[in-house]
Motif scaffolding. Sequence first.
Motif, PDB file in Angstrom:
ATOM      1  N   MET B 122      52.945  50.416  18.851  1.00 26.34           N
ATOM      2  CA  MET B 122      52.789  48.984  19.589  1.00 26.34           C
ATOM      3  C   MET B 122      54.263  48.444  18.968  1.00 26.34           C
ATOM      4  O   MET B 122      54.856  48.591  18.339  1.00 26.34           O
ATOM      5  N   ASP B 123      54.923  47.668  20.343  1.00 28.69           N
ATOM      6  CA  ASP B 123      56.077  47.032  20.176  1.00 28.69           C
ATOM      7  C   ASP B 123      55.874  45.967  19.039  1.00 28.69           C
ATOM      8  O   ASP B 123      54.769  45.141  18.843  1.00 28.69           O
ATOM      9  N   GLN B 124      56.619  45.751  18.087  1.00 28.93           N
ATOM     10  CA  GLN B 124      56.913  44.932  17.016  1.00 28.93           C
ATOM     11  C   GLN B 124      56.608  43.476  17.372  1.00 28.93           C
ATOM     12  O   GLN B 124      56.288  42.674  16.492  1.00 28.93           O
ATOM     13  N   ASN B 125      57.201  43.075  18.424  1.00 31.67           N
ATOM     14  CA  ASN B 125      56.804  41.592  19.087  1.00 31.67           C
ATOM     15  C   ASN B 125      55.623  41.103  18.922  1.00 31.67           C
ATOM     16  O   ASN B 125      55.156  40.020  18.721  1.00 31.67           O
ATOM     17  N   GLY B 126      54.460  42.354  19.059  1.00 35.43           N
ATOM     18  CA  GLY B 126      53.201  41.779  19.223  1.00 35.43           C
ATOM     19  C   GLY B 126      52.372  41.692  17.686  1.00 35.43           C
ATOM     20  O   GLY B 126      51.401  41.073  17.523  1.00 35.43           O
ATOM     21  N   PHE B 127      53.111  42.238  16.693  1.00 36.76           N
ATOM     22  CA  PHE B 127      52.564  42.131  15.459  1.00 36.76           C
ATOM     23  C   PHE B 127      51.902  40.907  14.808  1.00 36.76           C
ATOM     24  O   PHE B 127      51.010  40.572  14.373  1.00 36.76           O
ATOM     25  N   ALA B 128      52.739  39.984  14.843  1.00 35.88           N
ATOM     26  CA  ALA B 128      52.328  38.727  14.444  1.00 35.88           C
ATOM     27  C   ALA B 128      51.143  38.009  15.153  1.00 35.88           C
ATOM     28  O   ALA B 128      50.157  37.549  14.472  1.00 35.88           O
ATOM     29  N   THR B 129      51.343  38.391  16.606  1.00 39.17           N
ATOM     30  CA  THR B 129      50.237  37.700  17.096  1.00 39.17           C
ATOM     31  C   THR B 129      48.941  38.458  16.967  1.00 39.17           C
ATOM     32  O   THR B 129      48.030  37.885  17.165  1.00 39.17           O
ATOM     33  N   LEU B 130      48.962  39.704  16.899  1.00 41.40           N
ATOM     34  CA  LEU B 130      47.904  40.393  16.435  1.00 41.40           C
ATOM     35  C   LEU B 130      46.979  40.008  15.346  1.00 41.40           C
ATOM     36  O   LEU B 130      46.023  39.809  15.226  1.00 41.40           O
ATOM     37  N   MET B 131      48.040  39.917  14.238  1.00 42.53           N
ATOM     38  CA  MET B 131      47.306  39.374  12.907  1.00 42.53           C
ATOM     39  C   MET B 131      46.792  37.968  13.097  1.00 42.53           C
ATOM     40  O   MET B 131      45.465  37.658  12.689  1.00 42.53           O
ATOM     41  N   ILE B 132      47.262  37.069  13.933  1.00 39.22           N
ATOM     42  CA  ILE B 132      47.027  35.543  13.884  1.00 39.22           C
ATOM     43  C   ILE B 132      45.564  35.747  14.995  1.00 39.22           C
ATOM     44  O   ILE B 132      44.616  35.026  14.629  1.00 39.22           O
ATOM     45  N   ALA B 133      45.611  36.764  15.815  1.00 39.73           N
ATOM     46  CA  ALA B 133      44.596  36.744  16.875  1.00 39.73           C
ATOM     47  C   ALA B 133      43.255  37.200  16.009  1.00 39.73           C
ATOM     48  O   ALA B 133      42.033  36.903  16.068  1.00 39.73           O
ATOM     49  N   MET B 134      43.598  38.297  15.222  1.00 40.07           N
ATOM     50  CA  MET B 134      42.341  38.892  14.105  1.00 40.07           C
ATOM     51  C   MET B 134      41.900  37.948  13.264  1.00 40.07           C
ATOM     52  O   MET B 134      40.885  37.699  12.987  1.00 40.07           O
TER      53      MET B 134
END
Lengths: 243, 221
Positions: B122-134
């Motif tokens: 996964m592109d690392q741009n999505g990591f922060a949003t993934l964590m927040i969404a979870m």
Amino acid sequence: MTVFTGSDLTCLRGERLVFGNLAFSASTGDAVMLRGRNGAGKSSLLRLMAGLTSPRRGNIRWQEHDIADDRIAHRARLQYLGHQDAIKPVLSVRDNLRLWAELRGVSDIDGEIDQALRALDIHHLAHTAGRYLSSGQKRRTALSRILLGSSDLWLLDEPTVGLDRESCAELARLIASFRAKGGIVIYSTHIDLDVTSPTILDLDQFAIPMMEWLADQDDADETDTGDNHPFDIDQGKQTGATI
Amino acid sequence: MNAFVAILRRDLRLAMRQGADSVMVVAFFIVTTTLFPFGVGPEVNILARIASGVIWVAALLAAMLSLERVFQTDYEDGTLELLTLSPAPLELLVLGKVCAHWLTTGLPLIMAAPIMAVMLNMDQNGFATLMIAMLIGTPALSLIGAIGAALILGARRGGVLVSLLVLPLYIPVLIFGAGAVEAALLGISAQAQLQIMGAILLLSLAAAPFATAHAIRQAVE
């Protein structure tokens, strides 16, 4: 003074009528012993008294107030011992008891737990995990739970199961001292527990065939008087009548 | 409030003593996610494309896996009956248990999610949003799941039943959770999706304790 009363109680479990038109009353310091054959409704009655279930008909009152009106107040004054000991195998005896002390808002938690464990003579097991306890020791741990915090009413469902003779004597002493403080104890047992002058409530007397109860129900609906016919014990022993 | 802390502490202590449960949930999450590259093939672009959806579905299933035991053991050993008889409101006790469930399953899943994201390219741009969404989504999963866990008390084959009851209710969390990550990957704001997830969380926070407490009272009756 009469504090805890029930009148005209009818209990249905599933489609079976367990007992009907049952009444009881207990004053401060009283002990009531529930007697009856298996399935007569001893546990059902104790669960009704605890407010775990609601009666099909009738009401249970504490100082003239229906317990259904203020369940939280009723729960704060009662301690219930069921068939199960509710002991977590991985927690120590002390940790098992801690939850119940905390939920009752006990201030000196460790002190009260120590006291309760000594009263049941299991203080040496305080740090033993639940899974290493014998069934008698589990029962004693469950009994020590009812000593935590202040209460006015003990509802004990077969408290002697799994207890040896000495523990039974211990339990009888605890009941006596609780009554001396004005507490009410209602219990069911199959063996003789050395409790001084208990009121005996024989549940076999209140077993009614379903047909009779339904007829009675119709009468009550029609006339709306609410009074019940004096109950004939002989008829109560006929079983097998269903709808 | 004391009752909330008391039950939370006891459940955490229980989870600590029998730590296998928590580890199992994370292990299940990792294994399920790992299955996808085997099934879909090691094509890097495809994996990157499906990464957020795969992680969310695996997290949903892992969270669901642990639901059955939330109330089951307490129900079987008579603890639940005593909890309903305690002077503390049952809704508060339910909330404490749900909180413990989230700390022992939801939180470890959030920790494991970025590692899985790396594995799926996964592109690392999505990591922060993934964590927040979870972080917003998994508490909602625990709350909604608790209703199902309480409803199956006393039923045979409860584990299968709970998945049928709960998974359909998890769909909104899945849609907006995966959607938030997709948005972040496209370089647009994920705020809308995250706000809707916040709304789902608040709604379940308000409703779930009452529904769960009611189901428990039915079960112990």
